[in-house]
Write a protein that holds these residues in place. Structure first.
Motif, mmCIF file in Angstrom:
data_model
loop_
_atom_site.group_PDB
_atom_site.id
_atom_site.type_symbol
_atom_site.label_atom_id
_atom_site.label_comp_id
_atom_site.label_asym_id
_atom_site.label_seq_id
_atom_site.Cartn_x
_atom_site.Cartn_y
_atom_site.Cartn_z
ATOM 1 N N LEU A 125 0.829 -1.205 0.000
ATOM 2 C CA LEU A 125 0.000 0.000 0.000
ATOM 3 C C LEU A 125 0.868 1.261 0.000
ATOM 4 C CD1 LEU A 125 -2.759 1.456 0.350
ATOM 5 C CD2 LEU A 125 -2.467 1.170 2.816
ATOM 6 N N LEU A 126 1.911 1.256 0.829
ATOM 7 C CA LEU A 126 2.767 2.443 0.918
ATOM 8 C C LEU A 126 3.631 2.620 -0.325
ATOM 9 C CD1 LEU A 126 3.698 2.241 4.692
ATOM 10 C CD2 LEU A 126 2.152 3.858 3.585
ATOM 11 N N ASP A 127 3.964 1.522 -0.991
ATOM 12 C CA ASP A 127 4.671 1.655 -2.268
ATOM 13 C C ASP A 127 3.858 2.514 -3.229
ATOM 14 O OD1 ASP A 127 6.775 0.095 -1.416
ATOM 15 O OD2 ASP A 127 6.084 -1.743 -2.407
ATOM 16 N N ARG A 128 2.537 2.363 -3.184
ATOM 17 C CA ARG A 128 1.664 3.124 -4.082
ATOM 18 C C ARG A 128 1.433 4.546 -3.589
ATOM 19 N NH1 ARG A 128 -1.693 -1.357 -3.308
ATOM 20 N NH2 ARG A 128 -3.379 -0.019 -2.537
ATOM 21 N N LEU A 129 1.266 4.711 -2.268
ATOM 22 C CA LEU A 129 0.833 6.005 -1.740
ATOM 23 C C LEU A 129 1.971 6.951 -1.348
ATOM 24 C CD1 LEU A 129 -2.242 5.304 0.577
ATOM 25 C CD2 LEU A 129 -2.216 6.408 -1.660
ATOM 26 N N ALA A 130 3.096 6.392 -0.909
ATOM 27 C CA ALA A 130 4.162 7.233 -0.340
ATOM 28 C C ALA A 130 4.591 8.382 -1.252
ATOM 29 C CB ALA A 130 5.361 6.371 0.048
ATOM 30 N N PRO A 131 4.748 8.171 -2.568
ATOM 31 C CA PRO A 131 5.199 9.281 -3.416
ATOM 32 C C PRO A 131 4.232 10.465 -3.453
ATOM 33 C CG PRO A 131 5.496 7.172 -4.540
ATOM 34 C CD PRO A 131 4.666 6.903 -3.337
ATOM 35 N N ARG A 132 2.981 10.239 -3.079
ATOM 36 C CA ARG A 132 1.970 11.290 -3.186
ATOM 37 C C ARG A 132 2.128 12.365 -2.123
ATOM 38 N NH1 ARG A 132 -3.983 9.055 -3.288
ATOM 39 N NH2 ARG A 132 -4.206 10.012 -1.237
ATOM 40 N N GLY A 133 2.551 11.971 -0.920
ATOM 41 C CA GLY A 133 2.806 12.947 0.132
ATOM 42 C C GLY A 133 1.624 13.329 0.984
ATOM 43 N N HIS A 134 0.451 12.795 0.702
ATOM 44 C CA HIS A 134 -0.728 13.121 1.521
ATOM 45 C C HIS A 134 -1.787 12.044 1.307
ATOM 46 C CE1 HIS A 134 -3.276 14.344 -1.911
ATOM 47 N NE2 HIS A 134 -2.129 14.718 -2.444
ATOM 48 N N ALA A 135 -2.711 11.924 2.271
ATOM 49 C CA ALA A 135 -3.781 10.931 2.163
ATOM 50 C C ALA A 135 -4.808 11.171 3.257
ATOM 51 C CB ALA A 135 -3.214 9.508 2.288
ATOM 52 N N ASP A 136 -5.962 10.562 3.099
ATOM 53 C CA ASP A 136 -6.903 10.426 4.210
ATOM 54 C C ASP A 136 -6.516 9.120 4.903
ATOM 55 O OD1 ASP A 136 -9.054 9.731 5.912
ATOM 56 O OD2 ASP A 136 -10.454 10.897 4.699
ATOM 57 N N PHE A 137 -5.981 9.217 6.084
ATOM 58 C CA PHE A 137 -5.460 8.022 6.752
ATOM 59 C C PHE A 137 -6.537 6.956 6.914
ATOM 60 C CE2 PHE A 137 -4.287 5.206 10.146
ATOM 61 C CZ PHE A 137 -2.952 4.961 9.889
ATOM 62 N N VAL A 138 -7.744 7.372 7.271
ATOM 63 C CA VAL A 138 -8.809 6.408 7.547
ATOM 64 C C VAL A 138 -9.207 5.648 6.287
ATOM 65 C CG1 VAL A 138 -11.222 6.167 8.270
ATOM 66 C CG2 VAL A 138 -9.671 7.675 9.545
ATOM 67 N N THR A 139 -9.509 6.375 5.229
ATOM 68 C CA THR A 139 -10.074 5.726 4.048
ATOM 69 C C THR A 139 -9.014 5.156 3.111
ATOM 70 O OG1 THR A 139 -10.135 7.829 2.842
ATOM 71 C CG2 THR A 139 -12.093 7.230 4.107
ATOM 72 N N GLU A 140 -7.792 5.687 3.147
ATOM 73 C CA GLU A 140 -6.791 5.270 2.166
ATOM 74 C C GLU A 140 -5.649 4.438 2.739
ATOM 75 O OE1 GLU A 140 -6.466 8.395 -1.293
ATOM 76 O OE2 GLU A 140 -6.309 9.478 0.608
ATOM 77 N N ILE A 141 -5.400 4.526 4.044
ATOM 78 C CA ILE A 141 -4.280 3.796 4.642
ATOM 79 C C ILE A 141 -4.748 2.795 5.698
ATOM 80 C CG2 ILE A 141 -2.126 3.996 5.956
ATOM 81 C CD1 ILE A 141 -1.696 6.748 4.732
ATOM 82 N N GLY A 142 -5.553 3.242 6.630
ATOM 83 C CA GLY A 142 -5.874 2.425 7.797
ATOM 84 C C GLY A 142 -6.680 1.178 7.522
ATOM 85 N N HIS A 143 -7.568 1.248 6.517
ATOM 86 C CA HIS A 143 -8.494 0.134 6.310
ATOM 87 C C HIS A 143 -7.969 -0.955 5.372
ATOM 88 C CE1 HIS A 143 -11.494 2.458 8.457
ATOM 89 N NE2 HIS A 143 -12.309 1.429 8.397
ATOM 90 N N GLU A 144 -7.339 -0.579 4.285
ATOM 91 C CA GLU A 144 -7.079 -1.549 3.218
ATOM 92 C C GLU A 144 -6.324 -2.806 3.664
ATOM 93 O OE1 GLU A 144 -4.281 -1.782 -0.619
ATOM 94 O OE2 GLU A 144 -5.797 -0.198 -0.781
ATOM 95 N N PRO A 145 -5.184 -2.693 4.364
ATOM 96 C CA PRO A 145 -4.469 -3.920 4.741
ATOM 97 C C PRO A 145 -5.294 -4.847 5.629
ATOM 98 C CG PRO A 145 -3.014 -2.017 4.912
ATOM 99 C CD PRO A 145 -4.400 -1.485 4.721
#
Length: 397
Positions: A125-145
């Motif tokens: 997940l972080l391989d995909r998101l890290a370059p972006r520099g921002h996210a909604d933690f709840v909807t984009e990081i916390g739930h998926e894994p």
């Protein structure tokens, strides 16, 4: 001074601690008109009630359909008592039989194997998101894994993950969060669709078993379990992975960022995760029914009364956790919280939940050491009787 619980008010979930402290001091057994229940607020009383199923019965305690309208109950039909045979909703001997069956899937070896899978899911997940520099933690990081790990454990195909996640959210709202009548009917329709899906999954595994939880439980139908019990077990474990565990991670990250404790040094991760569960638990308590006329702290609780065991209040009991509203990253007894319950109903998935929280903090801390809250956002909690979670948390790095 707030005089009662009020699930519809923002303060109730976000910051009830001054109110709960007054209750612990002045009214440790409190009759809440809003909840229609007696509330136990002191640590010793909550723990004792968890440990005494003969006086505080779990029979029907999760079937929180009291807020449902007659029309909604009619639409649900037999499923209005959903969870009636779930392991946390029954007393021995049914509880003993159900828990023995479920425990076969949560062996130490099985949980350890899931750690590597969960770590990989977070890294991907972080391989995909890290370059972006921002996210909604709840909807984009916390739930998926957690959603993906739970789906693979249960045996839900990857193509169905989004379907399951959306319907699990609906059934949580229907049974465990107050809703207006029209919304109840919408959610009831979604819930029935979800139950049909789980039912078909069980039927498919009965014909064609695979290496997953559903197949293991289905193999026990007729010997140890009924078909309905298997459907309810699967549905509720999906709730934990799709909702409770991700909510705890969101609460935890918000706490660590606000306390300027990010990233957590690896040796402190285990203790920090326990302290975050104590101070910002995703689970706020459990309901029980008084199995006899009881008297506690001079308050009479008639037989059949609903009783809330407030683990949220217990986790802030100053007689057990000194200076309870202060975050102490290495608090020596933090793990004595009761977020996972206590006694015979101690959560069967607790080891997996703890593992997920620790693993996520390790990976996120290493990959996103500069994580910070995005400025200018209003942080609010969703309203719920028994759970604390954030609908959104904007972060940058």
């Amino acid at each position: 001074m707030r005089e009662d619980f009020d699930v519809g008010a923002d303060w109730h979930v976000a910051d009830p601690y001054a109110f709960l402290a007054r209750l612990r001091e002045r009214a440790p057994v409190f009759r809440s008109e809003h909840l229609g229940a007696y509330v136990l607020t002191r640590y010793a009383d909550v723990r004792a009630a968890y440990g005494d199923p003969r006086r505080f019965s779990s029979e029907g305690s999760l079937t929180i359909s009291r807020s449902l309208t007659t029309e909604t109950k009619e639409k649900l039909g037999e499923h209005g008592s959903f969870l009636s045979s779930f392991v946390a909703n029954v007393d021995p001997p049914d509880h003993t039989r159900l828990r023995r069956s479920v425990s076969k899937a949560f062996t130490p070896r099985a949980v350890a194997a899931m750690e590597q899978e969960f770590r990989r899911l977070n890294e991907d997940l972080l391989d995909r998101l890290a370059p972006r520099g921002h996210a909604d933690f709840v909807t984009e990081i916390g739930h998926e894994p957690s959603v993906k790990l739970t789906a693979r454990f249960i045996g839900v195909p990857e193509s169905d993950e989004a379907f399951v996640q959306s319907h699990v959210k609906d059934w949580f709202q229907l049974f465990l969060s107050p809703q207006p009548p029209e919304r109840q009917l919408e959610l009831a329709g979604s819930f029935l669709t979800y139950l049909d899906y789980v039912d078909r999954l069980v039927a498919a595994r009965a014909k064609d078993p695979k290496d997953d939880f559903t197949s293991l439980m289905t193999s026990l139908i007729g010997e140890e379990l009924s078909h309905r019990e298997v459907v309810e077990l699967i549905s509720t474990i999906l709730l934990g992975g799709n909702d409770t565990v991700p909510n705890q991670l969101g609460n935890t990250v918000l706490r660590l960022l606000r306390e300027d404790a990010w990233p957590v040094p690896p040796p402190l991760v285990a203790g920090a995760s326990e302290e975050c569960m104590r101070i910002d638990g995703a689970s706020l308590g459990s309901f029980r029914y008084a199995a006899a006329d009881l008297t506690t702290h001079g308050v009479d609780i008639p037989q059949g009364s609903l009783v809330l065991l407030s683990t949220d209040s217990a986790a802030h009991d100053e007689t057990v956790f000194p200076d309870p509203d202060r975050f102490v990253i290495d608090r020596p007894n933090a793990a004595e919280h009761m977020v996972f319950g206590y006694g015979i109903h101690f959560c069967v998935g607790a080891a997996l939940g703890r593992l997920q929280l620790r693993t996520a903090l390790e990976v996120l801390g290493r990959r996103l050491p500069g994580l910070r809250l995005a400025p200018g956002q209003e942080i609010a909690y969703r309203r719920s009787i028994v759970g604390r979670g954030l609908p959104s948390l904007l972060v940058e790095w």
